[in-house]
Write an enzyme that holds these catalytic residues in place. Structure first.
Site, mmCIF file in Angstrom:
data_model
loop_
_atom_site.group_PDB
_atom_site.id
_atom_site.type_symbol
_atom_site.label_atom_id
_atom_site.label_comp_id
_atom_site.label_asym_id
_atom_site.label_seq_id
_atom_site.Cartn_x
_atom_site.Cartn_y
_atom_site.Cartn_z
ATOM 1 N N GLY A 1 32.483 -32.449 8.254
ATOM 2 C CA GLY A 1 33.045 -32.779 6.939
ATOM 3 C C GLY A 1 34.412 -32.159 6.737
ATOM 4 O O GLY A 1 35.321 -32.789 6.179
ATOM 5 N N ASP A 2 34.583 -30.920 7.198
ATOM 6 C CA ASP A 2 35.894 -30.267 7.114
ATOM 7 C C ASP A 2 36.927 -31.033 7.936
ATOM 8 O O ASP A 2 38.087 -31.185 7.525
ATOM 9 C CB ASP A 2 35.807 -28.826 7.623
ATOM 10 C CG ASP A 2 34.816 -27.982 6.847
ATOM 11 O OD1 ASP A 2 34.575 -28.278 5.670
ATOM 12 O OD2 ASP A 2 34.277 -27.024 7.438
ATOM 13 N N ALA A 3 36.502 -31.512 9.102
ATOM 14 C CA ALA A 3 37.410 -32.269 9.972
ATOM 15 C C ALA A 3 37.810 -33.594 9.329
ATOM 16 O O ALA A 3 38.967 -34.029 9.448
ATOM 17 C CB ALA A 3 36.751 -32.515 11.321
#
Length: 356
Positions: free
Chosen positions: A297-299
C-alpha cells in the site's frame, strides 16, 4: 521535464524499524491480533517483539509507512525531490533507518530524542496478510517545535506537495494543521492516508477537522469501512464511501480525490467534481511470486504521487501504483527491487465508470 522538483515533496510519519516474521495464526490469537490490521502496542504486546526475535526467523527492515512511501517516491523522482520528517532515537536503529533512506536518495530531517529508543513495528506475516503492532517510542515524542524551527519550516515552504499518514494524528496534530493550512493558503497540494482502521475510530475529531484541507485521500478497504462507520455514512459499499467522502465539505478550489485500494481487487477513485466513480482492475501477482503484502500500500501511494507530481494523468498514477505495489509484493517486507526503478505507462490503462 523542465519543472524544478528539488524538495517538492515533504512527508511526515513515524519512522520505525520493522521486525518482520512469518508466524502462525496461534501467535495472532495469543496477542489478540487480527490478520490484516495495524494497531499501537499496549502493555500486553510488549513481549511480542522479543518473541519474534527469539522464536522466529525475524528480519529487521527499515519501516514506518510514511518513510516507506517517501523512499519509493524518491526512487521514481529526480534526485533530491523528497524530504521525510519524523522522530528517532540516538541509536543503531536510527542509523539503519537513515541508511535505508540514503540508499534511496531520500533526505531525512529527523528530530533526535536521545532519551528514547527508535520506534519499532512488529510485522506478523500469515500468508498474504500482515498484522502490524507499532511501539512508537521515540517517534511519539515528535514535537511541533521541530516543525516550527526556521530551518525546518523553510523545507515546508519550499515544497509543493505534502504527504502525511493518519498515524501522525497520534503524535503531532498541530503539525498536520499547520502544514494543511500552509498548503491551502499557498495553493499547494495536501495529501493524507487513513493508514489504519483505528485512526477514524479513535481520532474522528481530528480527521473531521483536517478533511476539508485534504486534496487527495488514500486508504484501503478496511480503513474505508472504518471511516464510513465513524462518519455515519450508512453504507459498506466502498464505491459509495469513496464518493461520500469526496463530497464532504472542502476548503479551496481544488476538487478532492479519494483513492481506495483493495489489494488484488479493484482500486476505486472518486472525485468531488464528478458524479462518476472510476473502477480500476488490478493485475494479480501469481501466488508463487508473492513474498508478502507488507509495504504494498505504501508503494502504491509512492508511485501514484511520483506520477501526480510530474503532471501525469490519473490513469497513469493508478497504473503506476499497481505496478510498484506488485513489485513490492514480490519482496519480503517493505523493500523495493534493487536496480533502477522506472515506470512506463502503457497508454491504454483505463477505468470502468460507474455513476453514484
Amino acid at each position: 521535464m523542465s519543472q524544478d522538483l528539488n524538495g517538492a515533496l515533504v512527508g511526515f510519519c513515524n519512522p520505525l524499524l520493522d521486525i518482520s516474521a512469518v508466524v502462525g495464526d496461534n501467535l495472532l490469537e495469543q496477542y489478540n491480533l487480527k490478520a490484516n490490521d495495524a494497531i499501537l502496542a499496549s502493555a500486553e504486546h510488549v513481549p511480542l517483539f522479543q518473541t519474534l526475535i527469539d522464536s522466529y526467523d525475524a528480519k529487521f527492515l527499515p519501516g514506518g509507512a510514511g518513510q516507506n512511501t517517501l523512499r519509493g517516491a524518491q526512487l521514481l523522482l529526480p534526485a533530491d525531490s523528497a524530504v521525510f520528517i519524523g522522530a528517532v532515537g540516538d541509536d543503531e536503529n536510527a542509523k539503519r533507518l537513515q541508511g535505508a533512506a540514503s540508499k534511496a536518495g531520500l533526505r531525512t530531517n529527523y528530530m533526535v530524542n536521545p532519551e528514547k529508543p527508535t520506534g519499532t513495528c512488529a510485522l506478523l506475516i500469515t500468508g498474504a496478510n500482515r498484522s502490524m503492532v507499532a511501539n512508537l517510542s521515540a517517534a511519539e515524542t515528535f514535537q511541533f517545535a521541530h516543525t516550527q524551527k526556521a530551518e525546518n519550516w523553510a523545507i515546508i515552504e519550499k515544497a509543493q506537495y505534502y504527504y502525511i499518514t493518519g498515524f501522525f494524528f497520534t503524535v503531532s496534530p498541530d503539525t498536520i494543521e499547520a502544514v494543511a493550512k500552509h498548503a491551502l493558503e499557498n495553493n499547494k497540494t495536501f495529501t493524507m492516508n487513513i493508514s489504519a482502521p483505528f485512526v477514524p475510530t479513535f481520532y474522528k475529531g481530528l480527521v473531521e477537522k483536517t478533511l476539508p484541507y485534504i486534496d487527495i485521500l488514500f486508504g484501503n478497504e478496511t480503513e474505508a469501512a472504518s471511516l464510513s462507520e465513524a462518519f455515519g455514512l450508512g453504507t459498506t459499499d466502498i464505491k459509495a464511501i469513496a464518493k461520500k467522502i469526496a463530497d464532504q465539505p472542502k476548503e479551496g478550489s481544488k476538487p478532492r480525490l479519494v483513492v481506495f485500494t483493495q489489494g488484488s481487487e479493484h482500486t476505486i477513485v472518486a472525485s468531488s467534481d464528478s458524479d462518476e466513480v472510476r473502477i480500476y482492475d488490478v493485475t494479480p501477482v501469481a501466488k508463487e511470486e508473492i513474498g508478502d503484502s507488507n509495504g504494498a500500500g505504501d508503494a502504491f501511494v509512492a508511485a501514484f504521487l511520483a506520477q501526480h507530481i510530474q503532471g501525469q494523468s490519473l490513469d497513469a498514477c493508478v497504473e503506476a501504483g499497481h505496478w510498484l505495489g506488485g513489485e513490492v509484493v514480490r519482496q519480503i517486507g517493505p523493500n523495493y527491487p534493487t536496480g533502477e526503478l522506472k515506470f512506463i505507462a502503457s497508454g491504454d490503462f483505463t477505468a470502468a465508470i460507474e455513476k453514484i
